[in-house]
Design an enzyme around this catalytic site. Structure first.
Site, PDB file in Angstrom:
ATOM      1  N   TYR A   1       5.874  -9.662   7.303  1.00 31.19           N
ATOM      2  CA  TYR A   1       5.613  -8.245   7.499  1.00 31.19           C
ATOM      3  C   TYR A   1       5.953  -7.886   8.942  1.00 31.19           C
ATOM      4  CZ  TYR A   1       3.071  -7.684   3.078  1.00 31.19           C
ATOM      5  OH  TYR A   1       2.741  -7.610   1.746  1.00 31.19           O
TER       6      TYR A   1
ATOM      7  N   ASP B   1       0.832  -1.198   0.000  1.00 32.65           N
ATOM      8  CA  ASP B   1       0.000   0.000   0.000  1.00 32.65           C
ATOM      9  C   ASP B   1       0.873   1.257   0.000  1.00 32.65           C
ATOM     10  OD1 ASP B   1      -2.139  -1.710   0.221  1.00 32.65           O
ATOM     11  OD2 ASP B   1      -2.460  -1.348   2.362  1.00 32.65           O
TER      12      ASP B   1
END
Length: 290
Positions: A151, A86
């Site tokens: 992540y 993103d």
């Protein structure tokens, strides 16, 4: 019963999906082509995410890589990445690939790997760096060949002032959250996400492509208390992430650590039985580690 939606933090606009450009790069290598893989690290703070966007901002990581490679190789190049991060999300070692004509591959000098790395890093802005160029097997695909991804979300949860040099890479909890934040509760609620689950409520269903499933597998979640009472990071190993899924998950965990959600509430959301409110944490605290 009122169904509440995940609420984004103020000031963070919705991201957009990848454009149709370069869709052919998601398939196997065409005849007469050679696939090249590499790693890329970037500070995503200035970019509209990884993916090139049709009719949107040209300032994307993939877009700048396309441009640099196209100029260097003197032909149109489309890069495909293992993940489409993103806007504002960082990466340490994201896998990526692109295809070149076999003739061009055969004409490369012996030291082409070092040469490409040096020249491309000279062309790219300082917050994007490429490394580890290699020829890839014909069946390699940076997105679909990835076994797992990690992540990392970094948080400052202490009452003391945060490190100003980390302000672009670590989310500072608002003071109202800090007062009720409990690291032990964070450990407890994080375990709710481990396993194969339906993350439909932790993404935007409109962003799913075609019949793409909202089921994903979280292999492990580690809460590391880096500086007890001040900073921590949440490491998430998973097979793949949906749009905003990781930031929604971490927002849900933080809500649990602040006593606003229980482990039972999270289980109910994962089983699509009830809906609860939680924040979507901002992008700057998130990094795709590998």
């Amino acid at each position: 019963m009122m169904h509440l939606r995940p609420t984004p933090m103020p000031g963070f606009a919705d991201e957009v999906d990848e454009a149709a450009d370069g869709l052919q790069m998601r398939c196997l290598v065409s005849d007469g082509q050679r696939r090249v893989r590499f790693r890329v690290a970037y500070d995503g703070g200035q970019y509209s995410g990884w993916a090139r966007v049709k009719g949107g901002s040209l300032l994307t990581v993939a877009g700048l890589l396309d441009r640099a490679l196209s100029l260097h190789l003197r032909q149109k190049i489309f890069v495909c990445g293992a993940s489409r991060t993103d806007a504002g999300v960082h990466a340490q070692g994201q896998a990526a690939h692109f295809d070149i004509p076999e003739k061009l591959a055969e004409e490369r000098p012996e030291n082409w790997k070092e040469q490409w790395e040096r020249k491309l890093n000279q062309q790219l802005p300082g917050d994007i760096r490429v490394r580890n160029f290699h020829d890839a097997p014909r069946d390699f695909h940076s997105r679909f060949s990835a076994v797992s991804k990690t992540y990392v979300y970094r948080i400052h949860y202490g009452k003391d002032p945060s490190d100003p040099f980390e302000r672009f890479y670590r989310f500072q909890l608002p003071l109202g959250w800090v007062r009720s934040f409990d690291i032990d509760r964070l450990h407890t609620v994080a375990t709710c996400f481990i396993g194969s689950k339906d993350f439909a409520y932790f993404t935007q269903l409109a962003k799913l492509e075609g019949n793409r499933s909202s089921h994903r597998t979280i292999e492990d979640i580690r809460v590391v208390d880096e500086l007890p009472g001040q900073t921590c990071r949440i490491e998430i190993d998973l097979d793949g992430a949906l749009f905003r899924m990781v930031r929604n998950m971490v927002g849900c965990m933080v809500a649990g650590a602040c006593g606003r959600l229980s482990a039972e509430h999270i289980d109910e959301m994962l089983e699509a039985e009830r809906r609860y409110d939680f924040p979507c944490l901002p992008a700057h605290g998130l990094c795709l580690d590998m």
